[in-house]
Design a protein around this motif. Structure first.
Motif, PDB file in Angstrom:
ATOM      1  N   PRO A   4      -8.095   3.300  -4.199  1.00 32.24           N
ATOM      2  CA  PRO A   4      -8.165   4.202  -3.040  1.00 32.24           C
ATOM      3  C   PRO A   4      -6.832   4.863  -2.695  1.00 32.24           C
ATOM      4  O   PRO A   4      -6.801   5.809  -1.910  1.00 32.24           O
ATOM      5  N   LEU A   5      -5.722   4.382  -3.270  1.00 31.44           N
ATOM      6  CA  LEU A   5      -4.397   4.897  -2.929  1.00 31.44           C
ATOM      7  C   LEU A   5      -3.896   5.939  -3.918  1.00 31.44           C
ATOM      8  O   LEU A   5      -2.838   6.543  -3.699  1.00 31.44           O
ATOM      9  N   LEU A   6      -4.640   6.157  -5.014  1.00 32.90           N
ATOM     10  CA  LEU A   6      -4.196   7.039  -6.086  1.00 32.90           C
ATOM     11  C   LEU A   6      -5.107   8.256  -6.196  1.00 32.90           C
ATOM     12  O   LEU A   6      -6.293   8.196  -5.851  1.00 32.90           O
ATOM     13  N   SER A   7      -4.565   9.341  -6.732  1.00 32.11           N
ATOM     14  CA  SER A   7      -5.364  10.557  -6.892  1.00 32.11           C
ATOM     15  C   SER A   7      -6.276  10.486  -8.106  1.00 32.11           C
ATOM     16  O   SER A   7      -7.265  11.208  -8.188  1.00 32.11           O
ATOM     17  N   SER A   8      -5.926   9.623  -9.067  1.00 30.42           N
ATOM     18  CA  SER A   8      -6.772   9.434 -10.248  1.00 30.42           C
ATOM     19  C   SER A   8      -6.780   7.965 -10.625  1.00 30.42           C
ATOM     20  O   SER A   8      -5.832   7.227 -10.346  1.00 30.42           O
ATOM     21  N   THR A   9      -7.848   7.546 -11.285  1.00 31.04           N
ATOM     22  CA  THR A   9      -8.001   6.141 -11.647  1.00 31.04           C
ATOM     23  C   THR A   9      -7.269   5.847 -12.952  1.00 31.04           C
ATOM     24  O   THR A   9      -7.485   6.543 -13.949  1.00 31.04           O
ATOM     25  N   PRO A  10      -6.384   4.841 -12.963  1.00 30.89           N
ATOM     26  CA  PRO A  10      -5.683   4.520 -14.203  1.00 30.89           C
ATOM     27  C   PRO A  10      -6.649   4.040 -15.276  1.00 30.89           C
ATOM     28  O   PRO A  10      -7.580   3.276 -14.995  1.00 30.89           O
ATOM     29  N   ALA A  11      -6.429   4.501 -16.507  1.00 31.50           N
ATOM     30  CA  ALA A  11      -7.289   4.108 -17.618  1.00 31.50           C
ATOM     31  C   ALA A  11      -7.064   2.642 -17.957  1.00 31.50           C
ATOM     32  O   ALA A  11      -5.932   2.147 -17.922  1.00 31.50           O
ATOM     33  N   VAL A  12      -8.124   1.953 -18.278  1.00 28.08           N
ATOM     34  CA  VAL A  12      -8.041   0.528 -18.641  1.00 28.08           C
ATOM     35  C   VAL A  12      -7.581   0.421 -20.088  1.00 28.08           C
ATOM     36  O   VAL A  12      -8.146   1.076 -20.982  1.00 28.08           O
ATOM     37  N   PRO A  13      -6.545  -0.373 -20.386  1.00 28.96           N
ATOM     38  CA  PRO A  13      -6.114  -0.552 -21.782  1.00 28.96           C
ATOM     39  C   PRO A  13      -7.270  -1.047 -22.648  1.00 28.96           C
ATOM     40  O   PRO A  13      -8.126  -1.814 -22.186  1.00 28.96           O
ATOM     41  N   ALA A  14      -7.290  -0.633 -23.917  1.00 30.65           N
ATOM     42  CA  ALA A  14      -8.446  -0.866 -24.785  1.00 30.65           C
ATOM     43  C   ALA A  14      -8.801  -2.341 -24.919  1.00 30.65           C
ATOM     44  O   ALA A  14      -9.978  -2.720 -24.838  1.00 30.65           O
ATOM     45  N   ARG A  30       0.835  -1.208   0.000  1.00 29.50           N
ATOM     46  CA  ARG A  30       0.000   0.000   0.000  1.00 29.50           C
ATOM     47  C   ARG A  30       0.872   1.260   0.000  1.00 29.50           C
ATOM     48  O   ARG A  30       0.621   2.209  -0.759  1.00 29.50           O
ATOM     49  N   ALA A  31       1.872   1.283   0.847  1.00 24.52           N
ATOM     50  CA  ALA A  31       2.733   2.464   0.944  1.00 24.52           C
ATOM     51  C   ALA A  31       3.469   2.712  -0.366  1.00 24.52           C
ATOM     52  O   ALA A  31       3.631   3.870  -0.786  1.00 24.52           O
ATOM     53  N   THR A  32       3.901   1.650  -1.018  1.00 25.43           N
ATOM     54  CA  THR A  32       4.660   1.798  -2.264  1.00 25.43           C
ATOM     55  C   THR A  32       3.775   2.285  -3.400  1.00 25.43           C
ATOM     56  O   THR A  32       4.173   3.137  -4.194  1.00 25.43           O
ATOM     57  N   VAL A  33       2.555   1.748  -3.495  1.00 26.48           N
ATOM     58  CA  VAL A  33       1.613   2.221  -4.520  1.00 26.48           C
ATOM     59  C   VAL A  33       1.337   3.705  -4.329  1.00 26.48           C
ATOM     60  O   VAL A  33       1.378   4.506  -5.276  1.00 26.48           O
ATOM     61  N   ALA A  34       1.063   4.106  -3.086  1.00 24.38           N
ATOM     62  CA  ALA A  34       0.729   5.502  -2.804  1.00 24.38           C
ATOM     63  C   ALA A  34       1.896   6.434  -3.113  1.00 24.38           C
ATOM     64  O   ALA A  34       1.699   7.546  -3.629  1.00 24.38           O
ATOM     65  N   ALA A  35       3.123   5.988  -2.843  1.00 21.36           N
ATOM     66  CA  ALA A  35       4.301   6.841  -3.054  1.00 21.36           C
ATOM     67  C   ALA A  35       4.715   6.898  -4.516  1.00 21.36           C
ATOM     68  O   ALA A  35       5.301   7.894  -4.958  1.00 21.36           O
ATOM     69  N   ALA A  36       4.433   5.850  -5.283  1.00 17.61           N
ATOM     70  CA  ALA A  36       4.933   5.768  -6.660  1.00 17.61           C
ATOM     71  C   ALA A  36       4.348   6.849  -7.551  1.00 17.61           C
ATOM     72  O   ALA A  36       4.998   7.326  -8.487  1.00 17.61           O
ATOM     73  N   GLU A  37       3.121   7.265  -7.275  1.00 24.79           N
ATOM     74  CA  GLU A  37       2.483   8.284  -8.108  1.00 24.79           C
ATOM     75  C   GLU A  37       3.257   9.602  -8.016  1.00 24.79           C
ATOM     76  O   GLU A  37       3.565  10.225  -9.045  1.00 24.79           O
ATOM     77  N   ALA A  38       3.584  10.021  -6.809  1.00 22.60           N
ATOM     78  CA  ALA A  38       4.311  11.274  -6.646  1.00 22.60           C
ATOM     79  C   ALA A  38       5.789  11.121  -7.003  1.00 22.60           C
ATOM     80  O   ALA A  38       6.394  12.018  -7.596  1.00 22.60           O
ATOM     81  N   ARG A  39       6.360   9.985  -6.661  1.00 25.12           N
ATOM     82  CA  ARG A  39       7.804   9.803  -6.837  1.00 25.12           C
ATOM     83  C   ARG A  39       8.179   9.555  -8.289  1.00 25.12           C
ATOM     84  O   ARG A  39       9.166  10.093  -8.798  1.00 25.12           O
ATOM     85  N   HIS A  40       7.397   8.713  -8.969  1.00 20.62           N
ATOM     86  CA  HIS A  40       7.773   8.295 -10.322  1.00 20.62           C
ATOM     87  C   HIS A  40       6.743   8.640 -11.394  1.00 20.62           C
ATOM     88  O   HIS A  40       6.986   8.397 -12.582  1.00 20.62           O
TER      89      HIS A  40
END
Length: 438
Positions: free
Chosen positions: A395-405, A341-351
């Motif tokens: 719940p850990l991200l600021s936006s929902t990742p788009a689903v590949p087509a 959980r911590a890594t998912v939440a941090a990856a958005e801002a960090r990478h």
């Protein structure tokens, strides 16, 4: 080149025959009778181009004069029809090996497509329908379903642990229809795997129902995974003069063992580190305990919820049967749910990325290596797209990742899976039944 069982009590077979057999009669996994070693000139001759070309180059020494060798370029081109990019991680000198650009948004797509193309190529026009039996912890089943869907002469039966895969995974497993059927098993992935192995090892059942396997116990699922490690390790070495190491999230060990086989053949792959979830089987062994399978425990990285990884047998084979030597081939680090959980939440801002829970295990291991002062070059294998696990990452991200087509199209279809107990007789009954084929 011939292939033998890890347990040593089955006849050696050529590549195509071992592909069709899946599991050896003695219950072991097929491995090369000898592992070809590429010298510096052989490695230099591997083209720095398409994944399909690199894949054909590393598989060709293993096929020898097998009938499939003449069709190898076409098989690899069919399997590797999508990009597998190595992407710089923002804010660091590290890399992400994106393996999720195939039709079901997971790394399993490449090898599943190679297996399907190969078995289809080997099939005689008048051969009976063959049933591909596959146990899945979430991603394998969809990749195999997509690869075989609509192929004449094949049907697919997917076993998955009910309630232990993500909602998107569960929907995709039951969405194919036609010649692909899903069973939601009231047990764990290990139960599904045991049921599949039991059926594959039942000679009387196989005499009635021609069976194939598409789990990573199959050579056709294992060996093609060497291609993307070989391509990017070669490209990195040629451009930077240094080896690239890989951090591989894994539960059943097939993806990591493929990297080790490529390295043993002479490809310039650096260290391979295995990132596992909280299931302790592999970490306990690499910490020095005798190897033993355990019951799997559920985690956020559900596709790696494996308590008895089949490819341990191939790892021991690579080490000459010596457990101590096996521990020297690879390192293992265990990542728990809180760290995921911590890594998912941090990856958005960090990478600037949204990792799936499995990729997050790899990123956490990378963080620990850097914190310990490791300055070598690393790539984390991103094994699936985050949109397959929105229940965890959303719940850990600021936006929902788009689903590949392609995966979105699968999710848009109606889905159905039949319930089944952990019961070999019930599975045999389903296998004997006449259900839809294309």
């Amino acid at each position: 080149m011939r292939f033998v069982s890890t347990r040593g009590a089955s006849p050696a077979l050529p590549f195509g025959a071992a592909l069709g057999a899946g599991l050896a009669p003695d219950g072991g996994l097929y491995v090369p009778e000898r592992l070809p070693r590429l010298d510096a000139r052989d490695v230099e001759a591997i083209p720095d181009g398409r994944l399909a070309d690199t894949l054909a180059a590393v598989l060709r020494p293993l096929l020898g004069n097998d009938p499939l060798a003449a069709r190898l370029d076409a098989l690899c081109a069919e399997a590797a029809s999508f990009e597998v990019p190595l992407v710089p991680l923002r804010g660091s000198g590290d890399h992400l090996l994106e393996l999720f650009h195939g039709p079901t948004a997971a790394f399993k797509d490449l090898a599943a497509r190679f297996l399907a193309a190969s078995l289809s190529s080997l099939r005689a026009p008048d051969a009976p329908v063959q049933t591909v039996l596959v146990a899945t912890s979430g991603d394998t089943g969809a990749a195999v379903g997509a690869a075989f869907h609509g192929r004449e002469g094949f049907r697919v039966l997917i076993l998955y642990p009910d309630g232990k895969v993500s909602p998107a995974q569960a929907h995709s497993l039951g969405a194919f229809g036609g010649n692909v059927r899903a069973l939601r098993v009231a047990g764990s992935f290990d139960d599904c795997q045991r049921l599949a192995k039991q059926a594959l090892g039942d000679a009387a059942l196989r005499a009635e129902v021609p069976l194939l396997t598409a789990n990573s116990i199959s050579l056709g699922r294992l060996l093609p995974q060497m291609g993307y490690y070989a391509m990017h390790a070669l490209r990195f070495q040629r451009r930077h003069g240094r080896p690239l190491g890989f951090i591989v999230p894994s539960g059943n060990l097939g993806n990591a063992v493929a990297a080790l086989i490529a390295r043993a053949m002479g490809l310039p792959i650096g260290e391979v580190v295995l990132a596992t979830n909280a299931n302790p089987t592999l970490s306990a062994f690499f910490d020095g305990a005798p190897y033993r399978g355990r019951d799997a425990i559920p985690t956020l990285a559900n596709a790696m919820d494996v308590g008895a990884p089949s490819n341990v047998e191939r790892l021991f084979w690579l080490a000459g049967g010596d457990e101590a030597a096996a521990r020297g081939l690879i390192r293992v680090q265990r990542i728990d749910d809180a760290r995921i959980r911590a890594t998912v939440a941090a990856a958005e801002a960090r990478h600037g990325i949204a990792p799936c829970p499995h990729t997050a295990c790899g990123l956490a291991v990378l963080e620990d290596l850097r914190a310990a002062g490791d300055t070598r070059d690393w790539a984390v294998a991103a094994t699936a797209h985050a949109s397959k696990f929105l229940d965890v990452v959303g719940p850990l991200l600021s936006s929902t990742p788009a689903v590949p087509a392609a995966f979105a199209a699968l999710l848009a279809k109606p889905a159905h899976a039949d319930a089944m107990a952990v019961d070999g007789a019930a599975l045999a009954e389903v296998l004997r039944a006449d259900w839809a084929t294309p």
